[in-house]
Design an enzyme around this catalytic site. Structure first.
Site, PDB file in Angstrom:
ATOM      1  N   ASP A 145       0.852  -1.185   0.000  1.00  0.00           N
ATOM      2  CA  ASP A 145       0.000   0.000   0.000  1.00  0.00           C
ATOM      3  C   ASP A 145       0.893   1.242   0.000  1.00  0.00           C
ATOM      4  OD1 ASP A 145       1.060   0.213   2.582  1.00  0.00           O
ATOM      5  OD2 ASP A 145      -0.681  -0.740   3.489  1.00  0.00           O
ATOM      6  N   ASP A 187       1.390   5.231   1.499  1.00  0.00           N
ATOM      7  CA  ASP A 187       0.982   6.281   2.417  1.00  0.00           C
ATOM      8  C   ASP A 187       1.251   7.616   1.753  1.00  0.00           C
ATOM      9  OD1 ASP A 187       0.367   4.537   4.727  1.00  0.00           O
ATOM     10  OD2 ASP A 187       2.487   4.049   4.551  1.00  0.00           O
ATOM     11  N   ASP A 228      11.058   6.374  10.956  1.00  0.00           N
ATOM     12  CA  ASP A 228      11.949   5.464  11.667  1.00  0.00           C
ATOM     13  C   ASP A 228      13.246   5.169  10.905  1.00  0.00           C
ATOM     14  OD1 ASP A 228      10.388   4.041   9.863  1.00  0.00           O
ATOM     15  OD2 ASP A 228       9.627   2.586  11.309  1.00  0.00           O
TER      16      ASP A 228
HETATM   17  P1  ATP Z   1       4.728  -2.170   5.872  1.00  0.00           P
HETATM   18  O1  ATP Z   1       3.554  -1.402   5.332  1.00  0.00           O
HETATM   19  O2  ATP Z   1       5.447  -3.008   4.920  1.00  0.00           O
HETATM   20  O3  ATP Z   1       4.378  -2.867   7.127  1.00  0.00           O
HETATM   21  P2  ATP Z   1       5.670   0.443   6.459  1.00  0.00           P
HETATM   22  O4  ATP Z   1       7.045   0.982   6.652  1.00  0.00           O
HETATM   23  O5  ATP Z   1       4.845   1.021   5.353  1.00  0.00           O
HETATM   24  O6  ATP Z   1       5.831  -1.106   6.318  1.00  0.00           O
HETATM   25  P3  ATP Z   1       3.577   1.437   8.135  1.00  0.00           P
HETATM   26  O7  ATP Z   1       3.184   1.022   9.493  1.00  0.00           O
HETATM   27  O8  ATP Z   1       2.617   1.298   7.016  1.00  0.00           O
HETATM   28  O9  ATP Z   1       4.889   0.584   7.809  1.00  0.00           O
HETATM   29  O10 ATP Z   1       4.108   2.922   8.255  1.00  0.00           O
HETATM   30  C1  ATP Z   1       4.218   3.803   7.165  1.00  0.00           C
HETATM   31  C2  ATP Z   1       5.388   4.749   7.376  1.00  0.00           C
HETATM   32  O11 ATP Z   1       5.186   5.527   8.555  1.00  0.00           O
HETATM   33  C3  ATP Z   1       6.736   4.087   7.567  1.00  0.00           C
HETATM   34  O12 ATP Z   1       7.361   3.758   6.359  1.00  0.00           O
HETATM   35  C4  ATP Z   1       7.501   5.143   8.337  1.00  0.00           C
HETATM   36  O13 ATP Z   1       7.965   6.150   7.494  1.00  0.00           O
HETATM   37  C5  ATP Z   1       6.421   5.722   9.240  1.00  0.00           C
HETATM   38  N1  ATP Z   1       6.364   5.008  10.528  1.00  0.00           N
HETATM   39  C6  ATP Z   1       5.592   3.930  10.829  1.00  0.00           C
HETATM   40  N2  ATP Z   1       5.784   3.530  12.092  1.00  0.00           N
HETATM   41  C7  ATP Z   1       6.677   4.373  12.622  1.00  0.00           C
HETATM   42  C8  ATP Z   1       7.293   4.505  13.896  1.00  0.00           C
HETATM   43  N3  ATP Z   1       6.998   3.637  14.887  1.00  0.00           N
HETATM   44  N4  ATP Z   1       8.190   5.506  14.086  1.00  0.00           N
HETATM   45  C9  ATP Z   1       8.468   6.368  13.083  1.00  0.00           C
HETATM   46  N5  ATP Z   1       7.948   6.309  11.886  1.00  0.00           N
HETATM   47  C10 ATP Z   1       7.058   5.316  11.620  1.00  0.00           C
HETATM   48 MG    MG Z   2       2.730   0.654   4.920  1.00  0.00          MG
END
Ligand code: ATP
Ligand code: MG
Length: 408
Positions: A30, A32, A106
């Site tokens: 997905d 963001d 992160d």
């Molecule tokens: P996936 O969707 O594959 O699980 P993701 O990195 O997209 O991985 P999400 O939870 O969808 O994870 O988060 C989207 C974005 O928001 C991340 O890529 C990061 O930039 C930010 N983010 C998410 N969680 C955190 C956190 N705990 N601390 C800081 N930034 C975060």
């Molecule tokens: Mg994500």
């Protein structure tokens, strides 16, 4: 979608896992969106959107089939942010610029912004370099960033495995030291995170990674104890995670009930054995009490909703009923709504080498083809008791193999 915000005069970029995966050559799950628009402004642009407030406000915007998460650029962490005594950030609703937003994320590879207008990548934190070097690197001081949000330790293991990257050494080093900070995380948030980790094609690698960094023991202390005492229990967890991963890869349904059933089986079976054979409970009450105790302890760490813990307990409580091979009883068990899951669980125990389970699993596999199978010598006494018409007294069963604790 992005155009909507841009046409209204706001900055808007794709960011996060979607951009990262795309650049790493993995199919993105997905996308963001990060924008300069504030939540009420996002709402004005997309009338159908829903605002959800967790630690910060996120707008869910429907784009065709998909729901996009739209967040306003976050501002820098300041002393005004509410923290707990371990350094964890409790509230977080300060808005900022694109650059400030990048430094709040992160990992460097999670802070890459994709501008669809000119197809450019905006990279403030060195994410492109790290992507090329296949390194998962925390932005800023690793210890500080883990203290702000300890869930980042779990994300490090999961995302590194997803990408096939190494956790950059300075980002990996503090994890074992800080693992116990996971105790500060609300159990409901950990439940979500655990499902992402284990209902995943990398379930096994994630399990091994969590153990290597000392995180698994914080999440599942009872399981960690049992699997250290008996190789067979470790094997059971590994086999369950391998088959979960296989199912995810083949797009088959996977259920948290079965997953938790396997993850918590080792401490459950240990405790049930102890209650029955060391404390003298009858087997049914030993099992009931063991299930309650193990679940209650686990809930302190990870909140398992009832809709998953009830079927999980059912899978457990059906296990002894596989030892009753009288044709009438067997037929009735096969019509139980949870039979299939419980049978799959029996196969798992058999594969892990639990004493006696292989012959039983075999019998039940045949029984499902419609004919009543021959009962092999070793199982004979499970099929020869008289079968009462009504609810008769349960037949006395020999304990098969026991738990063999400290010997494995
Ligand atoms: P996936 O969707 O594959 O699980 P993701 O990195 O997209 O991985 P999400 O939870 O969808 O994870 O988060 C989207 C974005 O928001 C991340 O890529 C990061 O930039 C930010 N983010 C998410 N969680 C955190 C956190 N705990 N601390 C800081 N930034 C975060
Ligand atoms: Mg994500």
């Amino acid at each position: 979608m992005l155009y909507g915000l841009k046409d209204a005069g706001y900055e808007a970029y794709m960011v996060g896992g979607g951009v990262r995966d795309l650049l790493a050559g993995i199919e993105p799950k997905d996308f963001d969106i990060a924008t300069s628009a504030h939540p009420d402004e996002i709402k004005r642009v997309f009338r159908g959107c829903r605002l959800i407030g967790r630690r910060f406000m996120i707008a869910h915007v429907r784009a065709g089939e998909e729901i996009l998460e739209v967040t306003t650029f976050r501002g820098p962490i300041t002393d005004s942010h509410e923290r707990d005594e371990t350094g964890r950030i409790l509230s977080d609703n300060v808005y900022g610029t694109l650059e400030e937003d990048a430094f709040r994320r992160d990992f460097t590879v999670n802070a890459l912004y994709y501008d669809i207008r000119d197809f450019s990548i905006v990279d403030f934190c060195g994410g492109v370099n790290d992507l090329q070097a296949r390194q998962l690197r925390l932005i800023g001081d690793p210890e500080l960033r883990y203290r702000e949000d300890p869930v980042r330790m779990l994300r490090a293991v999961r995302i590194a495995n997803k990408l096939g990257f190494e956790i950059e050494p300075l980002s990996a080093e503090p994890i074992a030291r800080l693992a116990s900070l996971l105790r500060e995380i609300p159990p409901a948030r950990l439940f979500d995170e655990i499902l992402k980790i284990f209902l995943n094609r990398d379930a096994l690698a994630n399990f091994e990674g969590l153990r290597r960094h000392g995180l698994f023991a914080e999440l599942f202390p009872g399981t960690e104890r049992s699997i250290n005492a008996a190789k067979r229990d470790l094997e059971l967890v590994r086999i369950a995670l391998t088959s979960t991963a296989e199912r995810v890869k083949r797009d088959l349904p996977v259920t948290p009930a079965f997953l938790y059933g396997a993850l918590l089986w080792p401490p459950y079976a240990d405790r049930a054995y102890e209650l029955e054979f060391e404390k003298g409970h009858d087997s049914v009450s030993a099992q009931t009490q063991a299930a309650e105790e193990v679940l209650a302890k686990q809930q302190h760490r990870i909140a398992i909703p009832k809709r998953f813990s009830l079927p999980m307990r059912e899978i457990w409580s059906l296990q002894p009923r596989f030892e009753d091979l009288r044709p009438g009883r067997a037929k009735r068990l096969m019509t139980h709504p949870r039979f299939r899951a419980a049978y799959d669980f029996l196969l798992l125990r058999a594969q892990a080498g639990e004493p006696g389970c292989a012959a039983l699993a075999n019998w039940w596999t045949q029984a499902q083809s419609g004919v009543v199978p021959e009962v092999p010598e070793e199982l004979a006494e499970m099929a020869d008791a008289p079968e009462p018409a009504g609810e008769g007294a349960p037949k006395k069963r020999r304990r098969r193999g026991g738990r063999n604790r400290r010997k494995a």
